[in-house]
Design an enzyme around this catalytic site. Structure first.
Site, PDB file in Angstrom:
ATOM      1  N   GLY A  10      28.601  48.551  30.940  1.00 34.60           N
ATOM      2  CA  GLY A  10      28.650  47.088  30.829  1.00 34.60           C
ATOM      3  C   GLY A  10      27.922  46.403  31.979  1.00 34.60           C
ATOM      4  O   GLY A  10      27.294  47.045  32.837  1.00 34.60           O
ATOM      5  N   LEU A  59      38.790  54.624  25.499  1.00 31.59           N
ATOM      6  CA  LEU A  59      39.874  54.949  26.439  1.00 31.59           C
ATOM      7  C   LEU A  59      41.243  54.992  25.771  1.00 31.59           C
ATOM      8  O   LEU A  59      42.189  55.516  26.350  1.00 31.59           O
ATOM      9  CB  LEU A  59      39.935  53.911  27.559  1.00 31.59           C
ATOM     10  N   SER A 122      40.455  39.149  37.640  1.00 35.62           N
ATOM     11  CA  SER A 122      39.678  37.916  37.513  1.00 35.62           C
ATOM     12  C   SER A 122      40.391  36.755  38.180  1.00 35.62           C
ATOM     13  O   SER A 122      41.630  36.712  38.224  1.00 35.62           O
ATOM     14  CB  SER A 122      39.516  37.638  36.023  1.00 35.62           C
ATOM     15  N   TYR A 147      43.035  36.779  26.871  1.00 36.85           N
ATOM     16  CA  TYR A 147      42.238  37.602  27.782  1.00 36.85           C
ATOM     17  C   TYR A 147      42.809  37.519  29.196  1.00 36.85           C
ATOM     18  O   TYR A 147      43.034  38.533  29.864  1.00 36.85           O
ATOM     19  CB  TYR A 147      40.769  37.139  27.768  1.00 36.85           C
ATOM     20  N   LYS A 151      44.728  40.446  31.980  1.00 39.11           N
ATOM     21  CA  LYS A 151      44.456  40.726  33.405  1.00 39.11           C
ATOM     22  C   LYS A 151      45.742  40.554  34.218  1.00 39.11           C
ATOM     23  O   LYS A 151      46.061  41.349  35.098  1.00 39.11           O
ATOM     24  CB  LYS A 151      43.386  39.757  33.935  1.00 39.11           C
ATOM     25  N   TYR A 175      37.447  38.890  40.510  1.00 41.13           N
ATOM     26  CA  TYR A 175      36.076  38.376  40.528  1.00 41.13           C
ATOM     27  C   TYR A 175      36.084  36.883  40.239  1.00 41.13           C
ATOM     28  O   TYR A 175      36.839  36.414  39.391  1.00 41.13           O
ATOM     29  CB  TYR A 175      35.215  39.016  39.441  1.00 41.13           C
ATOM     30  N   PHE A 176      35.149  36.175  40.882  1.00 39.03           N
ATOM     31  CA  PHE A 176      34.927  34.788  40.517  1.00 39.03           C
ATOM     32  C   PHE A 176      33.840  34.768  39.422  1.00 39.03           C
ATOM     33  O   PHE A 176      34.037  35.444  38.426  1.00 39.03           O
ATOM     34  CB  PHE A 176      34.718  33.925  41.777  1.00 39.03           C
ATOM     35  N   ASN A 177      32.737  34.074  39.540  1.00 39.29           N
ATOM     36  CA  ASN A 177      31.826  33.971  38.371  1.00 39.29           C
ATOM     37  C   ASN A 177      30.536  34.769  38.581  1.00 39.29           C
ATOM     38  O   ASN A 177      29.573  34.254  39.157  1.00 39.29           O
ATOM     39  CB  ASN A 177      31.497  32.499  38.110  1.00 39.29           C
ATOM     40  N   ARG A 229      32.233  25.911  40.185  1.00 38.75           N
ATOM     41  CA  ARG A 229      32.657  27.311  40.172  1.00 38.75           C
ATOM     42  C   ARG A 229      31.997  28.064  41.320  1.00 38.75           C
ATOM     43  O   ARG A 229      30.963  27.656  41.845  1.00 38.75           O
ATOM     44  CB  ARG A 229      32.234  28.004  38.861  1.00 38.75           C
ATOM     45  N   ASP A 302      39.601  24.458  30.440  1.00 42.05           N
ATOM     46  CA  ASP A 302      38.805  24.468  31.683  1.00 42.05           C
ATOM     47  C   ASP A 302      39.529  23.734  32.810  1.00 42.05           C
ATOM     48  O   ASP A 302      40.259  22.775  32.566  1.00 42.05           O
ATOM     49  CB  ASP A 302      37.460  23.753  31.457  1.00 42.05           C
TER      50      ASP A 302
END
Ligand code: NAD
Ligand code: UFG
Length: 339
Positions: A10, A59, A122, A147, A151, A175-177, A229, A302
């Site tokens: 990925g 998996l 995330s 989603y 996480k 992670y951010f963006n 962001r 958002d």
């Protein structure tokens, strides 16, 4: 070290494979290619000049065959479905894929005595953040989509696992963006269908595949009204995994008993926020292209402002993001035009 990368074909996994190999590690990739292709594996080989062991496996199935040929020092778990909008319409698919694959992975690693894992989480777990910039101490919030909940729950599963068996060494990376692509233009992000995320939408407008960008809201409490962001170059993000692995290795080598494994959470971001309009303007300037846009209403779910305090990763992992917005825009376009 020999590292098992789940989801290594990925977007983030492939860039991490390259950086791990550059740092002298060897990698083995498991991916069912539901959101990637075998060409990515070929291109990792082209960039690094190294053969890669690749297994096309899901998996959720029995994948213990992979362990008959390899002894792993650690696993980095990228595999998962990640489209926010799709997860709202297909929640069971998301819970099934992301949770079952993680549970099966943990069991299989345990059976093969590999108790060192890094997990791709995330910034979404912070929900509407209680503080800006967001530190790791900021409480986890309420996710706005399935989603995000996967996480959130996987972080909880890993935390509970560590309580029950502290010999595990676990690093959770939020992670951010991520944006941008490898400078070779050989690997990058390939969203299927119309992109959800800002940068791939911008590059597809710039290439003429899409007519114009829809900017979701200009009435946020930000200097120009558009959402802010913390965009991070994917190569910087990949290097964050190499740094986290070092910490994991140190901890597992210094482990003197069955109860002093590591459980740590790190934000991986730049600590700098950019608005949607700043992204568009920088992309246009750096690449000499026009990105037509229209302002529309806010997108459901958002938030206005989201950026990290990445100082814990700097302090403890000796890692910080190096690339700026111009490089992110340049490399995103370089990938799009080479596709
Ligand atoms: P990606 O879709 O490009 O990569 C994920 C890979 O996992 C794909 O190659 C896919 O084929 C594989 N996969 C999915 N389910 C699988 C399964 N059951 N068995 C085997 N392989 C499977 O996504 P990415 O952007 O590289 O993200 C990697 C991880 O980082 C994901 O867990 C994602 O949720 C997380 N993350 C991504 C972002 C982002 O904006 N890209 C932000 C925060 C967190
Ligand atoms: N945006 C637009 N138009 C678009 C796409 C996005 O105006 O076509 C705006 C959004 O409203 C937001 C910003 O651009 O203000 C960034 O949106 P993205 O969809 O690119 O990213 P998000 O911050 O919404 O979410 C992403 C991932 C999540 C992850 C989160 C981590 O999609 O999975 O980053 O911070 F959890």
């Amino acid at each position: 070290m020999k590292i098992l990368l789940t989801g290594g074909a990925g977007y983030i996994g492939s860039h991490t494979a390259v950086e791990l190999i550059k740092a002298g590690h060897s990698v083995v990739i498991i991916d069912n290619l539901i959101n990637s292709s075998e060409d990515v594996i070929k291109n990792i080989k082209r960039i690094t000049g190294t053969e890669i062991s690749f297994y096309k496996l899901d998996l959720r199935d029995d994948f213990s065959c992979v362990f008959s040929g390899h002894v792993f020092d650690a696993c980095i778990h990228f595999a998962g479905l990640k489209a926010v909008g799709e997860s709202v319409s297909l929640p069971l698919r998301y819970y099934n894929n992301n949770l079952i694959s993680t549970l099966n992975l943990i069991k299989t690693l345990e059976n093969h005595n590999c108790k060192n894992i890094i997990f791709s989480s995330s910034a979404t777990v912070y929900g509407t953040p209680a503080e800006i910039p967001i530190t790791e101490q900021c409480p986890k919030g309420t996710c706005t989509n399935p989603y995000g909940w996967t996480k959130w729950v996987i972080e909880q599963i890993l935390t509970d696992l560590h309580v029950s068996d502290p010999s595990w060494n676990i690093v959770i990376l939020r992670y951010f963006n991520p944006v941008g692509a490898h400078q070779s233009g050989l690997i990058g992000e390939s969203p299927k269908g119309i992109p959800n995320n800002l940068m791939p939408y911008i590059t597809q407008v710039a290439s003429g595949r899409l007519e114009k960008l829809h900017i979701f809201g200009n009435d946020y409490e930000t200097p120009d009204g558009t959402g802010i962001r913390d965009y991070i170059h994917v190569v910087d993000l990949a290097k964050g995994h190499v740094a986290a692995l070092k910490a994991l290795k140190k901890s597992s080598e210094n482990q003197t008993s069955d109860d002093n494994g590591l459980l740590s959470v790190y934000n991986l971001g730049t600590g700098r926020g950019y608005s949607v309009l700043e992204m568009v303007n920088t992309f246009e300037k750096v690449n000499g292209l026009k990105v037509p846009y229209v302002i529309e209403g806010r997108r459901a779910g958002d938030i206005g402002i989201c950026y990290s305090d990445p100082s814990k990763a700097r302090r403890e992992l000796n890692w910080k993001a190096e690339y700026g917005l111009e490089e992110m825009c340049r490399d995103s376009w370089n990938w799009e035009k080479n596709k």
